[in-house]
Scaffold this motif. Structure first.
Motif, PDB file in Angstrom:
ATOM      1  N   GLN A 179      -0.127   5.193   3.949  1.00  0.00           N
ATOM      2  CA  GLN A 179       0.770   5.680   2.890  1.00  0.00           C
ATOM      3  C   GLN A 179       1.754   6.722   3.416  1.00  0.00           C
ATOM      4  OE1 GLN A 179      -1.552   6.793  -0.553  1.00  0.00           O
ATOM      5  NE2 GLN A 179      -2.185   4.692  -0.942  1.00  0.00           N
ATOM      6  N   GLU A 195      -6.486  -1.743  -9.881  1.00  0.00           N
ATOM      7  CA  GLU A 195      -5.599  -1.727  -8.694  1.00  0.00           C
ATOM      8  C   GLU A 195      -5.922  -2.880  -7.748  1.00  0.00           C
ATOM      9  OE1 GLU A 195      -5.054   3.093  -8.660  1.00  0.00           O
ATOM     10  OE2 GLU A 195      -6.231   2.143  -7.068  1.00  0.00           O
ATOM     11  N   ASP A 239       0.607  14.356  -6.652  1.00  0.00           N
ATOM     12  CA  ASP A 239       0.870  12.926  -6.784  1.00  0.00           C
ATOM     13  C   ASP A 239       1.893  12.413  -5.789  1.00  0.00           C
ATOM     14  OD1 ASP A 239      -0.454  11.079  -8.097  1.00  0.00           O
ATOM     15  OD2 ASP A 239       0.351  11.528 -10.087  1.00  0.00           O
ATOM     16  N   GLU A 247     -15.259   6.837  -8.709  1.00  0.00           N
ATOM     17  CA  GLU A 247     -14.357   7.328  -7.658  1.00  0.00           C
ATOM     18  C   GLU A 247     -14.724   8.765  -7.272  1.00  0.00           C
ATOM     19  OE1 GLU A 247     -10.979   6.612 -10.037  1.00  0.00           O
ATOM     20  OE2 GLU A 247     -11.188   4.445  -9.801  1.00  0.00           O
ATOM     21  N   LYS A 275     -10.001   2.342 -12.821  1.00  0.00           N
ATOM     22  CA  LYS A 275      -8.675   2.370 -12.178  1.00  0.00           C
ATOM     23  C   LYS A 275      -8.687   1.536 -10.894  1.00  0.00           C
ATOM     24  CE  LYS A 275      -5.953   6.175 -11.314  1.00  0.00           C
ATOM     25  NZ  LYS A 275      -5.929   7.623 -11.038  1.00  0.00           N
ATOM     26  N   THR A 276      -9.763   1.681 -10.135  1.00  0.00           N
ATOM     27  CA  THR A 276      -9.821   0.981  -8.844  1.00  0.00           C
ATOM     28  C   THR A 276      -9.879  -0.528  -9.040  1.00  0.00           C
ATOM     29  OG1 THR A 276     -10.956   2.878  -7.904  1.00  0.00           O
ATOM     30  CG2 THR A 276     -11.051   0.857  -6.631  1.00  0.00           C
ATOM     31  N   ARG A 300     -10.720   5.013   4.317  1.00  0.00           N
ATOM     32  CA  ARG A 300      -9.863   5.832   3.440  1.00  0.00           C
ATOM     33  C   ARG A 300      -8.794   6.538   4.289  1.00  0.00           C
ATOM     34  NH1 ARG A 300     -12.194   6.063  -1.609  1.00  0.00           N
ATOM     35  NH2 ARG A 300     -14.474   6.037  -1.727  1.00  0.00           N
ATOM     36  N   GLU A 317      -8.495   9.243  -0.505  1.00  0.00           N
ATOM     37  CA  GLU A 317      -7.061   9.011  -0.356  1.00  0.00           C
ATOM     38  C   GLU A 317      -6.335   9.242  -1.680  1.00  0.00           C
ATOM     39  OE1 GLU A 317      -9.407   6.814  -0.505  1.00  0.00           O
ATOM     40  OE2 GLU A 317      -8.788   5.322  -1.979  1.00  0.00           O
ATOM     41  N   LYS A 318      -7.003   8.898  -2.781  1.00  0.00           N
ATOM     42  CA  LYS A 318      -6.348   9.017  -4.095  1.00  0.00           C
ATOM     43  C   LYS A 318      -6.304  10.458  -4.567  1.00  0.00           C
ATOM     44  CE  LYS A 318      -7.415   4.818  -6.376  1.00  0.00           C
ATOM     45  NZ  LYS A 318      -8.691   4.305  -6.686  1.00  0.00           N
ATOM     46  N   ASN A 319      -7.485  11.122  -4.520  1.00  0.00           N
ATOM     47  CA  ASN A 319      -7.476  12.459  -5.124  1.00  0.00           C
ATOM     48  C   ASN A 319      -6.793  13.506  -4.236  1.00  0.00           C
ATOM     49  OD1 ASN A 319      -9.528  13.328  -3.347  1.00  0.00           O
ATOM     50  ND2 ASN A 319     -11.154  12.717  -4.745  1.00  0.00           N
ATOM     51  N   LYS A 379      -4.011  12.897  -2.597  1.00  0.00           N
ATOM     52  CA  LYS A 379      -2.598  12.736  -2.962  1.00  0.00           C
ATOM     53  C   LYS A 379      -2.340  13.385  -4.333  1.00  0.00           C
ATOM     54  CE  LYS A 379       0.829   9.101  -3.577  1.00  0.00           C
ATOM     55  NZ  LYS A 379       1.015   7.662  -3.741  1.00  0.00           N
TER      56      LYS A 379
END
Ligand code: SF4
Ligand code: FE2
Length: 628
Positions: free
Chosen positions: A530, A119, A423, A230, A115-116, A523, A414-416, A418
């Motif tokens: 964001q 992106e 989400d 990740e 995924k990273t 991060r 930062e991703k997990n 959120k």
């Protein structure tokens, strides 16, 4: 800050402190006492030894050096040199990480963060036929930027930084040129009889801060996510309990996690585990120390067979060796303190160094080269096996198994985070808007021995902030200290204020969130960006404060310069050797507020530091029209 009975520096971690006191080894805890009389000129940054007329020391009676440099020029030169060195350290890390990613792509290796890479390719506007080609092109883009000349602006800054910040940086004229050239010229600029303008040199620090932050921090994390996987939120044990005498224990130190990727994977293989079994052990175990250990812990979900947790931060590593249970040290970067060398000798621990920038005097240097990765991994495994066989039975093993905690929340990114919130950052924003969470404090950076003792200031300040309903996000060696005293474990929520406690209980999280290594300050920048974007405001308007209470190294100063460029208030418990320069101090602590929005706050008192940080949070809430 000293333990009267044993003439040792204190730690926030009392079990660590008593373990160190029980051992017949000399550690930083002992040397801190011997070094407690500090040089006043050095502390204020007004000692200059840039030329043979010096060292010159500035006093009220001698306000200029022999060449005519005044206190502010000397302080600014010293400060710029320190920031440039710190920037260079992080740039070294991102350069090697990008090279490793490129070689992974070329050799069609395993991509763990699919995924990273997708992106990153999208953000960098890269077209490629497959993910391996994306790895090559993404890595090349990073390297190209690092190697640009100083008058060529780095391309990726505009793609990864927050647009309002880029606009501000352009206005001020601090958009960085090629990062390595910028470091080079900062060294030139701060040499003797060249630049004497403190303002120009401080502005230069901000520019170095941007390349440090966006490349050395943010991008290093993301490139590592591709190579190593990740982070996944999970719980893990922390502290000395992660060391098991029945295993071949390899302590790792440094900051370049991608260096260990292949090694780490290989330790899981049955044939390698069988080698350990043949030698009398149950298998291999990596014992994390310093930031690379924090990063291992962060990604532990992918490596559970060989890694149980993180033992401790930089100034815990001497004690970790004193357990006698470490069979080999594999190091690759800084925070590998020289104090471990005699202890490694005493306990017959083999030392291997994978990067000569961090070559230790009694370590064997095994140059890391991804092209010979199989050979290097075999060598490391073989050395660990030999060391285990030759030293076990020869040295006493004493692991304080009650040290640390069985359950500590880790793996936050930062991703997990959120994703965990649904989400969206909206639930967090709503909690802040309702006053359930008053604000956010990023308590980051190093661990040192001199701000009230080992991790003492960091832990006390964090407790004070959570008590005031300010949630703490942590990254760096500070995290190692905070988790080892239980601030990321069940029960920590009881130390928080009523509102934050309620939030923690309903979400099942501690009041201090573990983002891992100092690199993960990048991060936190993504989180801030964001959230600001979601609210349609700039970063300095957020009820967000930054504290690197126990900053230690030049790298921390480069991180700090990034925080200042982002427009954040940056608290430090110890001054960064600038107080001898009146103008320099005034710019960093006051005038910068009108330039980037950032500000250095130097305060060595826990309560008044928390008061100041809370006041900033409340002021910003008011300006955003949020209720008390
Ligand atoms: Fe002294 Fe100037 Fe030489 Fe520094 S550069 S040591 S202030 S004469
Ligand atoms: Fe670090």
């Amino acid at each position: 800050m000293s333990c009267i009975s044993c003439k040792m520096c204190e730690s926030a971690d009392k079990k660590l402190e008593s373990f160190v006191a029980s051992k017949d080894v000399e550690t930083a805890f002992h040397r801190t006492e011997d070094q407690k009389v500090k040089c006043g000129f050095g502390l204020q940054g007004v000692c200059c030894r840039l030329c043979a007329n010096g060292p010159c020391r500035i006093t009220p009676k001698s306000p200029r050096g022999i060449c005519g440099a005044d206190a502010d020029t000397i302080v600014a030169r010293n400060f710029l040199r320190a920031v440039a060195s710190g920037a260079a350290c992080y740039l070294h890390v991102v350069e090697n990480t990008a090279r490793n990613l490129k070689k992974l792509g070329e050799s069609k290796g395993v991509i763990k963060g699919e995924k990273t890479i997708d992106e990153l390719a999208q953000i960098f506007e890269i077209e490629a036929n497959d993910r391996h080609e994306k790895c090559i092109k993404v890595a090349q883009k990073v390297l190209d930027d690092l190697y640009k000349a100083r008058d060529e602006k780095m391309e990726l800054v505009e793609k990864i930084a927050y647009t309002p910040r880029v606009k501000k940086w352009k206005e001020i004229g601090i958009m960085p040129g090629g990062a390595k050239s910028e470091v080079f010229d900062a060294i030139v600029k701060s040499s003797t009889n060249l630049n004497s303008d403190p303002v120009d040199m401080l502005i230069n620090c901000l520019n170095l801060g941007i390349s440090t932050g966006l490349y050395g921090l943010t991008l290093t994390n993301l490139l590592n996510d591709v190579i190593l996987g990740e982070p996944v939120i999970r719980t893990a044990p922390v502290g000395f309990r992660v060391i098991d005498k029945d295993y071949i224990n390899i302590m790792i130190t440094g900051h370049q996690h991608s260096t260990f990727a292949h090694f780490q994977d290989r330790l899981k293989d049955e044939e390698i585990v069988n080698l350990a079994k043949k030698a009398g052990a149950k298998g291999f175990r990596l014992v994390g120390c310093t930031c690379v250990g924090q990063d291992l812990q962060l990604r532990g979900e992918h490596y559970q067979e060989v890694f149980e947790g993180h033992a401790g931060n930089n100034f815990t590593s001497e004690a970790v060796l004193s357990t006698g249970a470490i069979d080999m040290i594999a190091s690759e970067f800084n925070c590998t303190i020289p104090g471990i060398e005699p202890i490694a000798d005493k306990y017959k621990v083999k030392m291997i160094c994978l990067d000569d920038v961090a070559k230790k005097v009694n370590a064997e240097y095994v140059p890391f080269d991804r092209e010979n990765i199989e050979l290097i991994t075999d060598r490391l495994i073989n050395e660990a096996l030999q060391s285990y066989k030759s030293r076990r039975g020869e040295v006493e093993i004493d692991i304080p198994s009650d040290h640390g905690h069985d359950v500590s929340l880790t793996g936050v990114s930062e991703k997990n985070l959120k994703a965990f919130l649904g989400d969206s950052w909206k639930p967090l924003i709503n909690l802040i808007a309702e006053g359930k969470i008053k604000g956010i404090a990023a308590v980051v950076g190093c661990s040192n021995m001199t701000a009230k003792g080992h991790d003492v200031f960091t832990v006390e300040l964090t407790k004070e902030l959570i008590k005031r309903d300010i949630i703490v996000l942590s990254a760096g060696c500070s995290t190692g200290g905070l988790e080892n005293v239980g601030l990321m474990s069940p029960g920590a929520e009881d130390l928080a204020g009523e509102n934050l406690r309620e939030v923690c209980k309903s979400l099942g999280i501690p009041p201090v969130l573990n983002f891992g290594p100092c690199l993960a300050i990048g991060r936190l920048e993504i989180v801030a960006t964001q959230i600001a974007n979601e609210l349609g405001i700039d970063i300095p308007q957020l009820p967000l404060v930054l504290s690197a209470p126990q900053w230690l190294e030049e790298q921390a100063l480069a991180d700090g310069a990034f925080g200042l460029a982002l427009g954040l208030p940056l608290h430090l418990a110890l001054p960064p050797f600038i107080t001898g320069g009146k103008l320099v101090t005034e710019i960093l602590t006051e005038k910068l507020k009108d330039i980037t929005g950032g500000q250095v706050i130097v305060d060595s008192d826990v309560i008044s530091s928390a008061d100041t940080l809370e006041k900033i949070v409340i002021d910003r809430r008011e300006k955003l029209g949020l209720k008390e």
